[in-house]
Design a protein around this motif. Structure first.
Motif, mmCIF file in Angstrom:
data_model
loop_
_atom_site.group_PDB
_atom_site.id
_atom_site.type_symbol
_atom_site.label_atom_id
_atom_site.label_comp_id
_atom_site.label_asym_id
_atom_site.label_seq_id
_atom_site.Cartn_x
_atom_site.Cartn_y
_atom_site.Cartn_z
ATOM 1 N N ILE A 1 -22.656 15.606 58.140
ATOM 2 C CA ILE A 1 -22.249 16.840 58.064
ATOM 3 C C ILE A 1 -22.910 17.880 57.284
ATOM 4 C CG2 ILE A 1 -21.658 15.989 55.603
ATOM 5 C CD1 ILE A 1 -19.391 18.336 57.858
ATOM 6 N N PRO B 1 -19.626 20.452 52.347
ATOM 7 C CA PRO B 1 -19.939 22.511 52.638
ATOM 8 C C PRO B 1 -18.681 23.109 51.900
ATOM 9 C CG PRO B 1 -19.143 20.775 54.591
ATOM 10 C CD PRO B 1 -19.098 20.183 53.692
ATOM 11 N N SER C 1 -16.963 12.471 57.505
ATOM 12 C CA SER C 1 -15.815 13.633 57.084
ATOM 13 C C SER C 1 -16.632 13.230 55.359
ATOM 14 C CB SER C 1 -14.862 12.934 56.584
ATOM 15 O OG SER C 1 -14.052 13.793 55.495
ATOM 16 N N CYS C 2 -17.043 14.734 55.367
ATOM 17 C CA CYS C 2 -17.697 14.253 53.771
ATOM 18 C C CYS C 2 -16.947 14.135 52.509
ATOM 19 C CB CYS C 2 -18.473 15.682 53.171
ATOM 20 S SG CYS C 2 -16.876 16.969 52.900
ATOM 21 N N GLY C 3 -15.469 14.024 53.371
ATOM 22 C CA GLY C 3 -14.173 13.902 51.959
ATOM 23 C C GLY C 3 -13.982 14.736 50.893
ATOM 24 N N GLN C 4 -14.396 15.760 51.541
ATOM 25 C CA GLN C 4 -13.830 17.194 50.089
ATOM 26 C C GLN C 4 -12.030 17.235 50.650
ATOM 27 O OE1 GLN C 4 -16.378 20.823 48.354
ATOM 28 N NE2 GLN C 4 -16.711 20.347 50.859
ATOM 29 N N CYS C 5 -12.003 17.540 51.293
ATOM 30 C CA CYS C 5 -10.811 17.660 51.759
ATOM 31 C C CYS C 5 -9.687 17.575 51.962
ATOM 32 C CB CYS C 5 -10.379 19.329 53.309
ATOM 33 S SG CYS C 5 -11.796 19.863 53.120
ATOM 34 N N CYS D 1 -8.741 16.239 56.291
ATOM 35 C CA CYS D 1 -9.440 15.610 56.833
ATOM 36 C C CYS D 1 -10.493 14.562 56.921
ATOM 37 C CB CYS D 1 -11.225 16.320 56.849
ATOM 38 S SG CYS D 1 -12.421 15.685 57.417
ATOM 39 N N THR E 1 -8.704 22.912 56.407
ATOM 40 C CA THR E 1 -9.696 22.493 56.032
ATOM 41 C C THR E 1 -11.202 23.398 54.760
ATOM 42 O OG1 THR E 1 -11.241 22.305 57.799
ATOM 43 C CG2 THR E 1 -9.355 20.111 57.119
ATOM 44 N N ILE E 2 -12.348 22.729 54.430
ATOM 45 C CA ILE E 2 -13.096 24.347 53.589
ATOM 46 C C ILE E 2 -13.814 23.933 55.582
ATOM 47 C CG2 ILE E 2 -14.835 24.363 53.160
ATOM 48 C CD1 ILE E 2 -12.977 21.978 50.691
ATOM 49 N N CYS E 3 -13.968 23.214 56.060
ATOM 50 C CA CYS E 3 -15.258 23.754 56.668
ATOM 51 C C CYS E 3 -14.633 23.627 58.726
ATOM 52 C CB CYS E 3 -16.191 23.174 56.857
ATOM 53 S SG CYS E 3 -16.485 20.765 57.992
ATOM 54 N N PHE F 1 -15.943 21.139 60.550
ATOM 55 C CA PHE F 1 -15.724 19.515 61.072
ATOM 56 C C PHE F 1 -13.772 19.743 61.253
ATOM 57 C CE2 PHE F 1 -14.910 15.747 60.412
ATOM 58 C CZ PHE F 1 -16.184 15.172 60.807
ATOM 59 N N GLY F 2 -12.389 19.801 60.639
ATOM 60 C CA GLY F 2 -11.557 19.404 60.922
ATOM 61 C C GLY F 2 -10.904 19.557 62.570
#
Ligand SMILES: Cc1cc2nc3c(=O)[nH]c(=O)nc-3n(C[C@H](O)[C@H](O)[C@H](O)COP(=O)(O)O)c2cc1C
Ligand code: SF4
Ligand code: FES
Lengths: 174, 491
Positions: free
Chosen positions: B171, B189, B352-356, B359, B429-431, B433-434
Motif C-alpha cells: 500500500i 493512505p 489491505s492497510c486496515g483503515q477502512c 476494505c 473506502t479512503i483509497c 485499493f478498494g
C-alpha cells in the motif's frame, strides 16, 4: 529467569559505523520522525530483530514515543519482532510466480529444510531447529519475468527449480 | 510484426552504463543541460503538458496537468519518486534502478528544474537492495561531478536527492500511503482532497511521480515535443465538440509474464493489441489464450474475445479495464480462473492497510468465499419456486422449471461491490485499493462464470475448455460496456 527476559533488559545502542550512518540520515529530513524506516532497517541489521530495547532506543533517537515505533514496526512485514534464522528465505507466491510453479519450489524447500512456513505472527514456526534458516512466503518481488524467484537475505535467485534450490542450499550450508 | 522501439531502455545493456562516465558518452545529462540553457522552468512544464505524457505508475493521469496544480508560491516543494513497484506483474522500474540509475537522476533533475524543487525523495521498496545500492552509488557520483548539491553546474540551483527504503508493504505504492510512510508512520493512505500536489509530504506541495514517468522527461526535452507525440495513438474524445485530442503518446515499458515463451520487459509504442504483444513476447506457451490481465493484478481481466483490445490508457479504460502499471499476465487453456482469483485475493487480503472497514473486512471475506468455492464447498441452492416464462402451451405462465441459484457468486459480487462498486465506479473506502479488489473479483466472476459455476456444481475445481469457460459477448453485460475509441486522425 528465562533467556528471553534477560534479552529484553539488554540495552541497545548503535555501534560506531551505524551511528555514523544514522547521523548522516537524520540530516535528510525536516523532521526527525521521518527517518523511522531507514533507522529501523539499520537497527534490525545490527540487532537481528526489533527487540523492545531497540524500539526504546529508536524512540529516544527520533524523539517520539515507544508506542509510535511499535506502531510502525507492526505495520511493515520486513521488520521482525522475533529472532529469525541466519538466512531468511523469501519465496514469492503471487500469480505470475504461481503460473510458473512456485509451489514446487516452496514444497521442495519445506521438505529439504524440514520446517513449516513462517507466518507474520509466528516466525519460529518457519525457522529450522539449528536457527540457520527461516522460510517465509512473500508477495510479488517485481521479477515475474524470471519466475519463480526467491530471495535469500538481500539476494535474488531466478528461474528456480528443485535442482537449483539444492545447489543453493548446499552452498549456504558449507 | 510490431517492432520494439527502445528509448528508455536503449542503453540498458551497455556495460557500465551505471557509471557516470559511460552514461555521459551516451548523451547523459546533456538533456538536463539543454533544459537549463535553453528553457525557462515554465517552458519545460508546458512541453511536458504538450507531450501528452501520462503517469506510468498506475493512474495514468496527465503529468503536465498534475504539475499545473502545484502552487508555485509555497516553499519548499518536494518531489517523491515512486519506486515502490509492488503491483504483481510489474518489473520495469527495477531494471532502470539496477542498470541505468543515472537516467532516473537526469529525469529527476529536469522535474526539479521545471517545478523549482530542491529536495527529492526516492521511495524504493525494501526488497530492492541492489537497486538502492546502484542508485545510491550513482547519486554519490552525481554529487561529485557537480550535478547535485549546492549550485548545480554553476546555475544557482540547489538540488538534493535522497533514497528512502520501504519495508515490504504494497500500500506504500499508493501516493498518499507513500507520503505517510515517508514521514515515518504506518503507510495508511490519506483522504483526498487535499491532493499531494497541494498538500503532500510534510504538508507541503509534493509531486509524486513514477520512475518510468520521470525517465521519459530527458527524451521529451532532448528530442522535442513533436518527436515525442509521433509515437502512440491520439484518440478523439467525442464527448467534446469539437472532439478533444486524447493523447496516448510515447513508449511504454510493457512487462509481460505468465504463459508466454519469452517473458520480460518490452518497450513498444503505446497502442498495440494484446495479440501483437503476445507475439512480440515469443508467442504463447500453450495452445490457446484463455485470459489476459492487462495492467497488473488490479486490472479487470480480458478474455479471448477481447484480444484485439489495444493496450493503451484510453482503449483499456473504454474496455472497462485499465493499463495501470503495464504488467501484462497471460494465461493459457490449462489455467483455472477460480484458482487465479484465489491467488490474487490472498494478495489483497494480506495487503489491505486496515483503515477502512469495507476494505479491512470485505477483502478477507471475498478471499474466503473464493477459497470456499475452490475447496469445493461453494454454496448453491436449487429452487423450485415457480419461474415465469413462455410455457409449453405457448402462453405466459409458470414454466415449472427449477432454478439453480449460485448463492456464493451473488454473495461474492455483493461483498465486492460494497467495497467499491465497479458499475458505478464509486468506492466506500479512503483509497482506490478498494477498486483494485473488487475489479478483479467481479470481472473474473462475470466473465468466467461457467467456470465458477462448475466448481460449485462439481464440488471441485474444474478447468473448462476456453470456449466453454467464458460467456459469449452477446450474452454478457460485462462486454457490452466495451467501447472502441476512434483515432483523432481518422475523424
Ligand atoms: C493500491 C495502489 C498501489 C500503487 N502502487 C504503485 C506502485 O507500486 N508504483 C507506482 O509508481 N505507483 C503506484 N500506484 C499509483 C500511485 O498512487 C500514483 O498514482 C503514482 O505514483 C503517480 O505517479 P505517475 O503519475 O508518474 O504514475 C499505486 C496506487 C494504488 C491505489
Ligand atoms: S481502501 Fe484499504 S488499503 Fe486503502 S486506505 Fe482503506 S483500508 Fe487502507
Ligand atoms: S509474482 Fe513472483 S516476482 Fe512477481
Amino acid at each position: 529467569m528465562s533467556d528471553e527476559l534477560v534479552q529484553i533488559e539488554t540495552p541497545f545502542a548503535f555501534n560506531e559505523e551505524n551511528q555514523r550512518e544514522f547521523d548522516e540520515l537524520i540530516g535528510r529530513y525536516p523532521i526527525k520522525e521521518a527517518a523511522m524506516l531507514p533507522t529501523l532497517h539499520i537497527a534490525q541489521k545490527q540487532a537481528g530483530y526489533i527487540t523492545p530495547a531497540v524500539m526504546k532506543y529508536v524512540a529516544e533517537q527520533l524523539e517520539v514515543t515507544v508506542m509510535k515505533v511499535k506502531d510502525v514496526v507492526t505495520f511493515y512485514p520486513m521488520f521482525f519482532e522475533e529472532p529469525v534464522g541466519e538466512y531468511v528465505i523469501r519465496v514469492c507466491h503471487t500469480l505470475p510466480c504461481a503460473l510458473r510453479d512456485c509451489k514446487v519450489v516452496l514444497d521442495h524447500l519445506k521438505a529439504k529444510l524440514d520446517t513449516d512456513i513462517a507466518s507474520e505472527t509466528n516466525l519460529a514456526k518457519g525457522t529450522t531447529a539449528d536457527g540457520k534458516f527461516t522460510l517465509m512466503k512473500v508477495e510479488c518481488l517485481a521479477s515475474c519475468d524470471v519466475a519463480p524467484v526467491i530471495m535469500i537475505n538481500d539476494d535474488l535467485y531466478k528461474n528456480l527449480t528443485p535442482e537449483k534450490v539444492d545447489e543453493l542450499l548446499a552452498k549456504l550450508a558449507s | 510484426m510490431v517492432e520494439e522501439r527502445r528509448i528508455l531502455y536503449e542503453h540498458l545493456d551497455v556495460p557500465d552504463i551505471n557509471t557516470f562516465d559511460v552514461f555521459r558518452q551516451y548523451d547523459g545529462y546533456t538533456r538536463f543541460e539543454k533544459a537549463i540553457a535553453e528553457y525557462q522552468p515554465e517552458e519545460i512544464a508546458k512541453m511536458v503538458l504538450d507531450s501528452g505524457l501520462k503517469g506510468r505508475g498506475g493512474a495514468g493521469f496527465s503529468t503536465g496537468e498534475k504539475w499545473s496544480f502545484v502552487p508555485r508560491d509555497i516553499e519548499p516543494r518536494y518531489l517523491c519518486c515512486n519506486a515502490d513497484e509492488s503491483e504483481p506483474g510489474t518489473f520495469s522500474n527495477r531494471y532502470v534502478l539496477e542498470k541505468n540509475p543515472h537516467l532516473l537522476i537526469e529525469g529527476i533533475l529536469i522535474c526539479c528544474y521545471a517545478m523549482g524543487i530542491e529536495t527529492t525523495y526516492v521511495y524504493i521498496r525494501g526488497e530492492f537492495t541492489l537497486g538502492k545500492k546502484m542508485l545510491d552509488a550513482a547519486i554519490k557520483e552525481a554529487y561529485e561531478k557537480g550535478y547535485l548539491g549546492k549550485d548545480v553546474r554553476g546555475t544557482g540551483l540547489n538540488i538534493d536527492i535522497y533514497t528512502h527504503p520501504g519495508a515490504g508493504a504494497y500500500i506504500c505504492g499508493e501516493e498518499t500511503g507513500l507520503i505517510e510512510s515517508l514521514e515515518g508512520k504506518r503507510g495508511q493512505p490519506r483522504n483526498k482532497p487535499p491532493f499531494p500536489a497541494v498538500e503532500g509530504v510534510f504538508r507541503k506541495p509534493t509531486v509524486v511521480q513514477n520512475v518510468e514517468t520521470l525517465c521519459n522527461l530527458p527524451f521529451i526535452v532532448g528530442n522535442g515535443v513533436e518527436w515525442y507525440t509521433q509515437m502512440g495513438p491520439t484518440y478523439a474524445d467525442t464527448r467534446f465538440d469539437p472532439p478533444k485530442p486524447d493523447a496516448n503518446t510515447g513508449t511504454k515499458l510493457y512487462c509481460i509474464s505468465g504463459d508466454v515463451n519469452e517473458p520480460g520487459v518490452y518497450e513498444l509504442d503505446l497502442g498495440l493489441t494484446c495479440t501483437e504483444l503476445i507475439e512480440v513476447a515469443g508467442g504463447l506457451r500453450g495452445e490457446e489464450v484463455k485470459a489476459v490481465i492487462p495492467g497488473g493484478s488490479s486490472a479487470p481481466i480480458l478474455t479471448h474475445y477481447e484480444l484485439d483490445t489495444r493496450l493503451d490508457f484510453t482503449s483499456l479504460t473504454l474496455a472497462k479495464s485499465m493499463l495501470g502499471s503495464g504488467g501484462i499476465i497471460v494465461m493459457n487453456e490449462t489455467r483455472n480462473i477460480v484458482d487465479c482469483l484465489l491467488n490474487i485475493m490472498k494478495f489483497y487480503a494480506h495487503e489491505s492497510c486496515g483503515q477502512c472497514t469495507p476494505c479491512r473486512w470485505g477483502t478477507p471475506w471475498v478471499r474466503d468465499i473464493v477459497q470456499r468455492i475452490a475447496d469445493g464447498d461453494g454454496r448453491k441452492e436449487t429452487i423450485t419456486r415457480p419461474k415465469f416464462g413462455v410455457a409449453e402451451n405457448g402462453r405466459w405462465g409458470d414454466t415449472g422449471e427449477t432454478e439453480e441459484i449460485y448463492e456464493d457468486l451473488d454473495l461474492l459480487e455483493s461483498v465486492a461491490n460494497n467495497i467499491a462498486n465497479v458499475d458505478t465506479m464509486t468506492w466506500n473506502t479512503i483509497c482506490v485499493f478498494g477498486i483494485a479488489v473488487s475489479w478483479p473479483a467481479v470481472s473474473y466472476m462475470r466473465k468466467f462464470r461457467p467456470e465458477f459455476e462448475a466448481a460449485i456444481r462439481e464440488g471441485k475445481l474444474v478447468t473448462l475448455p476456453v470456449a466453454e469457460a467464458t460467456v459469449p459477448p452477446e450474452e454478457n453485460y460485462a462486454y457490452q460496456q466495451r467501447f472502441i475509441p476512434k483515432e483523432f486522425a481518422d475523424l
